[in-house]
Write an enzyme that holds these catalytic residues in place. Structure first.
Site, PDB file in Angstrom:
ATOM      1  CG  HIS A 143      -1.683  -1.284   1.400  1.00  0.00           C
ATOM      2  ND1 HIS A 143      -1.261  -2.241   2.302  1.00  0.00           N
ATOM      3  CD2 HIS A 143      -2.758  -1.797   0.760  1.00  0.00           C
ATOM      4  CE1 HIS A 143      -2.069  -3.301   2.221  1.00  0.00           C
ATOM      5  NE2 HIS A 143      -2.979  -3.042   1.305  1.00  0.00           N
TER       6      HIS A 143
HETATM    7  S1  FES Z   1       1.566  -0.330   3.405  1.00  0.00           S
HETATM    8 FE1  FES Z   1       0.079  -1.837   3.812  1.00  0.00          FE
HETATM    9  S2  FES Z   1       1.252  -3.578   4.426  1.00  0.00           S
HETATM   10 FE2  FES Z   1       2.716  -2.019   4.035  1.00  0.00          FE
END
Ligand code: FES
Length: 182
Positions: A143
């Site tokens: 993410h």
């Molecule tokens: S940003 Fe979601 S697991 Fe690393």
């Protein structure tokens, strides 16, 4: 500035963690410093016994991944550029500020400086990928969280820094993860 291209750095530094097999680490790409895990047997390590690592073959700008208690930890030998970037960074750049010197380790009397941090993102646990852009040290592929070279979170959604395991340098070349007792 890195003396290597991004592609070289990615090939050199990327490790795949085999999550199905306890403690198994497969090395992808070209030559890689050997991780020497002497002492405790596999069962003791699974139970949390300290892991001893020979870091003498690791060059500045490289990292290795070590398994302790079934979880991966990065051991990254910082370059001068990375150390300066971490020292110079302002508190406002971080989501979870902590002074760089509280997150950079060195064997007593030795020059090499190290970032020794958990290799699971503090958002949902993915393993971040090493990057070489001065302050930025890792990006999480899941993410997009960004961590600096000492594991401090710069950009979320990760809410907190990559934790530091207990560790100690038994000598300049010997790191022990899993205890802070020499
Ligand atoms: S940003 Fe979601 S697991 Fe690393």
């Amino acid at each position: 500035m890195s003396e290597h291209t991004h592609d070289d750095a990615t090939r050199r530094d990327f490790l795949y963690i085999a999550t199905g097999a306890a403690g198994a680490v497969a090395v992808a790409g070209i030559a890689w410093p050997l991780v020497s895990q002497m002492g405790p047997n596999a069962r003791e390590q699974a139970a949390g016994a300290p892991v001893e690592i020979d870091v003498s073959e690791i060059e500045a700008g490289q990292l290795i991944t070590v398994i302790w208690r079934g979880a991966p930890y990065f051991v990254r030998k910082l370059t001068e550029v990375e150390i300066k970037a971490a020292d110079d960074a302002q508190q406002s750049e971080f989501r979870d500020f902590q002074p760089a010197n509280e997150r950079i380790a060195a064997a007593e009397g030795a020059t090499p400086q190290w970032a020794i941090v958990a290799a699971n993102c503090t958002h949902l646990g993915c393993v971040p990928t090493k990057v070489d852009t001065g302050l930025n040290g890792w990006v999480c592929p899941c993410h997009g969280s960004i961590f600096d070279v000492t594991g401090r979170v710069i950009k979320g959604p990760a809410p907190i820094n990559l934790p530091l395991p207990p560790f100690v340098f038994a000598s300049e070349d010997t790191l022990i993860i899993g205890t802070d007792q020499a």
